[in-house]
Design a protein around this motif. Structure first.
Motif, PDB file in Angstrom:
ATOM      1  N   LEU A 132       0.622   4.446  -3.455  1.00 49.02           N
ATOM      2  CA  LEU A 132       0.208   3.051  -3.378  1.00 49.02           C
ATOM      3  C   LEU A 132       0.610   2.486  -2.010  1.00 49.02           C
ATOM      4  N   ASP A 133      -0.285   1.711  -1.379  1.00 48.54           N
ATOM      5  CA  ASP A 133       0.096   1.022  -0.147  1.00 48.54           C
ATOM      6  C   ASP A 133       0.385  -0.438  -0.489  1.00 48.54           C
ATOM      7  N   ASP A 134       1.669  -0.734  -0.660  1.00 45.34           N
ATOM      8  CA  ASP A 134       2.015  -2.133  -1.002  1.00 45.34           C
ATOM      9  C   ASP A 134       3.001  -2.724  -0.003  1.00 45.34           C
ATOM     10  N   ILE A 139      -1.768  -7.830   0.665  1.00 48.61           N
ATOM     11  CA  ILE A 139      -2.784  -6.978   0.043  1.00 48.61           C
ATOM     12  C   ILE A 139      -2.183  -5.653  -0.433  1.00 48.61           C
ATOM     13  N   VAL A 140      -2.527  -5.243  -1.645  1.00 47.45           N
ATOM     14  CA  VAL A 140      -2.111  -3.938  -2.171  1.00 47.45           C
ATOM     15  C   VAL A 140      -3.352  -3.045  -2.221  1.00 47.45           C
ATOM     16  N   ARG A 141      -3.200  -1.826  -1.742  1.00 48.63           N
ATOM     17  CA  ARG A 141      -4.335  -0.887  -1.723  1.00 48.63           C
ATOM     18  C   ARG A 141      -3.999   0.307  -2.599  1.00 48.63           C
ATOM     19  N   ASP A 142      -4.813   0.544  -3.601  1.00 50.02           N
ATOM     20  CA  ASP A 142      -4.562   1.637  -4.539  1.00 50.02           C
ATOM     21  C   ASP A 142      -5.738   2.615  -4.478  1.00 50.02           C
ATOM     22  N   GLN A 143      -5.544   3.648  -3.673  1.00 49.33           N
ATOM     23  CA  GLN A 143      -6.615   4.605  -3.430  1.00 49.33           C
ATOM     24  C   GLN A 143      -7.031   5.357  -4.709  1.00 49.33           C
ATOM     25  N   ASN A 144      -6.122   5.405  -5.684  1.00 47.25           N
ATOM     26  CA  ASN A 144      -6.448   6.112  -6.934  1.00 47.25           C
ATOM     27  C   ASN A 144      -7.582   5.438  -7.701  1.00 47.25           C
ATOM     28  N   LYS A 145      -7.794   4.172  -7.390  1.00 47.03           N
ATOM     29  CA  LYS A 145      -8.860   3.447  -8.092  1.00 47.03           C
ATOM     30  C   LYS A 145     -10.113   3.295  -7.240  1.00 47.03           C
ATOM     31  N   CYS A 146     -10.036   3.753  -5.999  1.00 47.51           N
ATOM     32  CA  CYS A 146     -11.169   3.558  -5.076  1.00 47.51           C
ATOM     33  C   CYS A 146     -12.349   4.432  -5.493  1.00 47.51           C
ATOM     34  N   ASP A 181      -3.392   7.331   8.291  1.00 41.43           N
ATOM     35  CA  ASP A 181      -2.739   7.061   7.005  1.00 41.43           C
ATOM     36  C   ASP A 181      -1.714   5.931   7.075  1.00 41.43           C
ATOM     37  N   LEU A 182      -1.862   5.068   8.039  1.00 39.70           N
ATOM     38  CA  LEU A 182      -0.917   3.953   8.154  1.00 39.70           C
ATOM     39  C   LEU A 182      -1.138   2.961   7.017  1.00 39.70           C
ATOM     40  N   SER A 183      -0.140   2.113   6.823  1.00 42.14           N
ATOM     41  CA  SER A 183      -0.271   1.058   5.814  1.00 42.14           C
ATOM     42  C   SER A 183      -1.039  -0.113   6.421  1.00 42.14           C
ATOM     43  N   LEU A 184      -1.620  -0.943   5.571  1.00 36.14           N
ATOM     44  CA  LEU A 184      -2.279  -2.162   6.068  1.00 36.14           C
ATOM     45  C   LEU A 184      -1.290  -3.040   6.828  1.00 36.14           C
ATOM     46  N   ALA A 185      -0.006  -2.893   6.491  1.00 32.02           N
ATOM     47  CA  ALA A 185       1.018  -3.706   7.153  1.00 32.02           C
ATOM     48  C   ALA A 185       1.269  -3.236   8.586  1.00 32.02           C
ATOM     49  N   GLU A 186       0.796  -2.044   8.919  1.00 34.38           N
ATOM     50  CA  GLU A 186       1.092  -1.485  10.246  1.00 34.38           C
ATOM     51  C   GLU A 186      -0.103  -1.518  11.201  1.00 34.38           C
ATOM     52  N   CYS A 199     -14.336  -5.817  -3.434  1.00 37.89           N
ATOM     53  CA  CYS A 199     -14.018  -4.563  -4.135  1.00 37.89           C
ATOM     54  C   CYS A 199     -14.523  -4.656  -5.575  1.00 37.89           C
ATOM     55  N   PRO A 200     -15.306  -3.668  -6.017  1.00 37.16           N
ATOM     56  CA  PRO A 200     -15.843  -3.761  -7.386  1.00 37.16           C
ATOM     57  C   PRO A 200     -14.820  -3.399  -8.455  1.00 37.16           C
ATOM     58  N   VAL A 201     -13.725  -2.748  -8.024  1.00 37.05           N
ATOM     59  CA  VAL A 201     -12.724  -2.248  -8.972  1.00 37.05           C
ATOM     60  C   VAL A 201     -11.335  -2.771  -8.570  1.00 37.05           C
ATOM     61  N   GLY A 202     -10.298  -2.103  -9.060  1.00 34.84           N
ATOM     62  CA  GLY A 202      -8.940  -2.586  -8.764  1.00 34.84           C
ATOM     63  C   GLY A 202      -8.272  -1.865  -7.598  1.00 34.84           C
ATOM     64  N   ALA A 203      -9.072  -1.326  -6.677  1.00 34.64           N
ATOM     65  CA  ALA A 203      -8.479  -0.581  -5.566  1.00 34.64           C
ATOM     66  C   ALA A 203      -7.847  -1.490  -4.519  1.00 34.64           C
ATOM     67  N   LEU A 204      -8.294  -2.731  -4.473  1.00 32.12           N
ATOM     68  CA  LEU A 204      -7.702  -3.714  -3.555  1.00 32.12           C
ATOM     69  C   LEU A 204      -7.368  -4.950  -4.362  1.00 32.12           C
ATOM     70  N   ARG A 205      -6.171  -5.440  -4.187  1.00 34.91           N
ATOM     71  CA  ARG A 205      -5.775  -6.648  -4.915  1.00 34.91           C
ATOM     72  C   ARG A 205      -4.697  -7.387  -4.132  1.00 34.91           C
ATOM     73  N   GLU A 206      -4.425  -8.631  -4.516  1.00 33.82           N
ATOM     74  CA  GLU A 206      -3.371  -9.352  -3.801  1.00 33.82           C
ATOM     75  C   GLU A 206      -2.018  -8.887  -4.298  1.00 33.82           C
ATOM     76  N   LYS A 207      -1.009  -9.085  -3.480  1.00 33.28           N
ATOM     77  CA  LYS A 207       0.365  -8.827  -3.910  1.00 33.28           C
ATOM     78  C   LYS A 207       0.683  -9.889  -4.961  1.00 33.28           C
TER      79      LYS A 207
END
Ligand code: HC0
Length: 572
Positions: A132-134, A139-146, A181-186, A199-207
């Motif tokens: 998970l990129d949190d 923004i939290v990015r969850d590639q498992n749901k992408c 492979d950097l985080s969105l924070a970087e 995003c149509p699914v839960g791959a991107l969401r707010e913190k």
């Protein structure tokens, strides 16, 4: 026009339409997944396949243009089987934790599985596992749901021109993410959250910061207050099934006081204060030959974009804090003194249509006396989640007014929520100062509307004020480039999100089936301007709460004390 047939229905349709658009006009529904009108029209997911008589293979209807004599089948057995296989393959590599997913019941993949009557997945096999990129504050990015639809990529690259996420690798290894492979924070992500909105699914969401707020509300030592941004009131109803563009100001205030906040305040009041401070700054820079144009500084996604991409304009930014930050600072100074509360015990929650405001609130430049101006920022979606969790029947709530002693805002404050609103609010005040008299006609329609860039030249008291407004960072880039090439303005409003805050990255998410065909920006903005037209006072300088604040505390706009509390300087 051209003549086509869809499912045996003879139709005359405009040339240039896609099959998907033509079918929609005839009320024939074709399922889609990656498609988002004007933003992502790439035919990648293959859910919108149709059969075309004489064509060698099934075709993606979202990108296939109509032409004379086309005979199209949207529900043939080969089409239905192809769609099912494609969807089952997507589902086979999707982390199906739907019960605990933030997008459950608002997920386009879930809706499609239901619509296509998928009851089992024939291709369960190997799945990818990603971390998970949190690390981002927003923004939290969850590639498992992408599902690799690339809507976020198109939004980030083409609309916002920020370009920090892209597709990488091939086949089963395909991913969407940041370079190396950097985080969105970087990376130079602006935290605008437009990727989440598409995003149509839960791959991107707010913190999600709701727990912090529940905890504060449960702490009897703290005086927990909340403020709501202009654009929240015209969108929060969507979370409760109300039509897009419903004004819910009174219900929203009721719901928040039921949650247990000691006071519910209106960020619009501080928006009025911003106009006083920013207007004075503009007039001073015009009078004293200061740096022009003054560029608005209330959109934190825009500030970050400026810092990364256009540092040469940093000195043009207004030194005003954004309205909700001003409000936070006021609460921990003026209000704390007035109410005799220790400022360290005041816990300020801002409800914003914005994910970048989470990042903004954490910036060290936005604090006074060692205390952050704002303690927690919740998006409109998170606020709705808390209201649902508390079991509040939002739709049937009675209306309630914002609390005193800082309740009371003008129409100028509320229009901040739509692109052009800050400009219009400023012109309403600046006009009267320069002319030295009151104006009746205060509707500056040239700066209204959803176009990405708007311009107006107005003359007040013999002085010409050249104004420009941009919303969406791609449009901001165009405007700034034109300024670099010599275009001259006196006052420029920039908002990071297309359409302004009404379309912020923290607002309720509408699926492609809605937002492709309804302009959310226009519908929500209409409600904002209705609220303005219905308010008895529509000019910031006439707000009695603001007048009192200057009399009792700041003395006058731009005073030393005002600068100490209400202004900042961004240190890159
Ligand atoms: Fe906006 Fe604001 S108008 S940025 O879009 O200026 O988020 O709604 O609250 O702070 O007032 C967002 C909206 C705000 C601020 C105000 C400004």
């Amino acid at each position: 026009t051209v003549n086509i047939t869809i499912d045996g229905k003879k139709l005359q349709v405009e040339q240039g339409l896609t099959i998907l658009e033509a079918a929609r006009q005839a009320n024939i529904k074709i399922p889609t997944l990656c498609f988002l009108k004007d933003i992502n029209e790439i035919g990648a997911c293959r859910m919108c396949l149709v059969e075309i008589k004489g064509a060698r293979a099934l075709q993606a209807s979202c990108v296939y243009p109509v032409s004379e004599g086309l005979e199209i089948y949207t529900q043939s057995s080969s089409v239905r089987e192809a769609r099912k296989v494609t969807l089952e393959l997507i589902l086979s590599n999707h982390e199906k934790k739907c019960l605990t997913c933030v997008r459950s019941r608002n997920c386009e993949l879930q809706a499609l599985a239901d619509e296509l009557n998928i009851k089992e997945i024939r291709f369960e096999g190997e799945t990818n596992k990603y971390k998970l990129d949190d690390f981002s504050p927003s923004i939290v990015r969850d590639q498992n749901k992408c599902i690799l639809c690339r809507r976020c990529v198109s939004m980030c690259k083409n609309v916002q021109t920020v370009n920090v996420i892209s597709a990488a690798e091939r086949g089963f290894k395909s991913t969407v993410g940041c370079a190396f492979d950097l985080s969105l924070a970087e990376v130079p992500c602006t935290n605008c959250g437009q990727c989440i909105s598409v995003c149509p699914v839960g791959a991107l969401r707010e913190k999600d910061d709701t727990d912090k707020v529940w905890e504060a509300l449960g702490n009897s030592e703290l005086h927990v207050v909340v403020q709501t941004a202009p654009a929240v009131r015209v969108a929060i109803g969507e979370e409760f099934g109300m039509p897009i563009g419903t004004r819910c100001t009174g219900k929203m205030v009721s719901a928040l006081s039921q949650l247990g906040f000691a006071k519910v305040f209106d960020t619009d009041t501080a928006a009025d204060l911003t106009i006083m401070e920013e207007g004075t700054e503009l007039l001073n820079r015009i009078k004293n030959g200061g740096k022009l144009p003054v560029i608005t500084s209330c959109s934190p996604g825009w500030i970050k974009f400026c810092e990364h991409n256009y540092p040469e304009f940093l000195d043009n930014l207004s030194s005003c804090k954004s309205p909700h930050e001003m409000f936070g600072a006021l609460l921990k100074t003026y209000y704390a003194e007035k109410m005799e509360i220790d400022p360290a015990k005041i816990f300020v929650v801002s409800i914003m249509p914005c994910t970048a405001k989470k990042y903004e609130a954490a910036r060290p430049e936005l604090s006074a006396n060692g205390l952050a101006d704002v303690d927690v920022v919740l998006t409109t979606r998170e606020a709705a989640r808390m209201i649902k969790e508390a079991g509040i029947d939002f739709v049937n709530l009675e209306d309630k007014q914002f609390d005193d002693p800082m309740g009371g805002a003008t129409g100028a404050g509320v229009i901040f929520g739509a692109t052009g609103g800050v400009m219009e609010a400023a012109l309403r005040t600046v006009a009267e100062i320069l002319e030295g008299k009151a104006f009746d006609n205060i509707e500056y329609t040239a700066v209204r509307g959803i176009e990405g860039i708007k311009e107006a030249t107005v003359v007040f008291g013999g002085k010409k004020v050249r104004a420009a407004v941009a919303s969406g960072l791609g449009n901001a880039r165009k405007l700034l480039d034109s300024m670099k090439n010599g275009e001259r303005y006196d006052f420029v409003e920039i908002m990071a999100c297309p359409g302004g805050c009404v379309n912020g990255g923290g607002q309720p998410i509408q699926p492609s089936s809605v937002r492709s065909w309804t302009d959310l920006r226009a519908e929500r903005a209409k409600a904002i301007y209705e609220e303005d037209a219905n308010l008895p006072i529509r000019k910031s300088h006439e707000n009695p709460v603001i007048k009192k604040m200057y009399d009792e505390y700041f003395e006058k706009p731009g005073s030393h004390k005002a600068h100490e509390i209400l202004h900042t300087h961004y240190i890159v």
